[in-house]
Design a protein around this motif. Sequence first.
Motif, PDB file in Angstrom:
ATOM      1  N   LEU A   1      -9.917  72.375 -31.832  1.00  7.92           N
ATOM      2  CA  LEU A   1      -8.806  71.916 -30.996  1.00  7.92           C
ATOM      3  C   LEU A   1      -7.723  71.262 -31.849  1.00  7.92           C
ATOM      4  N   ASP A   2      -6.496  71.321 -31.365  1.00  5.36           N
ATOM      5  CA  ASP A   2      -5.350  70.788 -32.104  1.00  5.36           C
ATOM      6  C   ASP A   2      -4.993  69.380 -31.642  1.00  5.36           C
ATOM      7  N   GLY A   3      -5.281  68.393 -32.476  1.00  6.20           N
ATOM      8  CA  GLY A   3      -4.836  67.036 -32.200  1.00  6.20           C
ATOM      9  C   GLY A   3      -5.702  66.210 -31.269  1.00  6.20           C
ATOM     10  N   TRP A   4      -6.811  66.750 -30.832  1.00  2.34           N
ATOM     11  CA  TRP A   4      -7.729  65.993 -29.981  1.00  2.34           C
ATOM     12  C   TRP A   4      -8.623  65.122 -30.849  1.00  2.34           C
ATOM     13  N   THR A   5      -8.895  63.906 -30.379  1.00  4.05           N
ATOM     14  CA  THR A   5      -9.752  62.969 -31.102  1.00  4.05           C
ATOM     15  C   THR A   5     -10.746  62.336 -30.129  1.00  4.05           C
ATOM     16  N   ARG A   6     -11.715  61.632 -30.687  1.00  3.84           N
ATOM     17  CA  ARG A   6     -12.609  60.832 -29.845  1.00  3.84           C
ATOM     18  C   ARG A   6     -11.793  59.669 -29.289  1.00  3.84           C
TER      19      ARG A   6
END
Length: 102
Positions: A17-22
């Motif tokens: 995914l692009d730019g997704w974080t916890r």
Amino acid sequence: MTQKLTDAEIAEGLKELDGWTRAEGRDAIFKKFKFVDFRHAWTFMEDVAVEADEMSHHPEWLNVYNRVEVTLTTHDVGGVSELDLDLAAIMDEIAAEVAKGI
């Protein structure tokens, strides 16, 4: 039945995914989307709402003008599931389409 993903599975899924974080302090994933204006942000939210409703999996989100902040978690399993990663990928696709123009 949907199952909660392990930390390793989430980390692997985030690589796709692009730019997704916890999300900080939660068992969730997070992303800030930024559009050229409110109309584009709203179009994004409308298009995502249709997809999310079909999945019966709804995001937590906040919209301020051209910005949409999204948190995804699966409440039924108490954390991140494959549904969250799937909806995140759909959101990225919709955001790219919206960025091309309404």
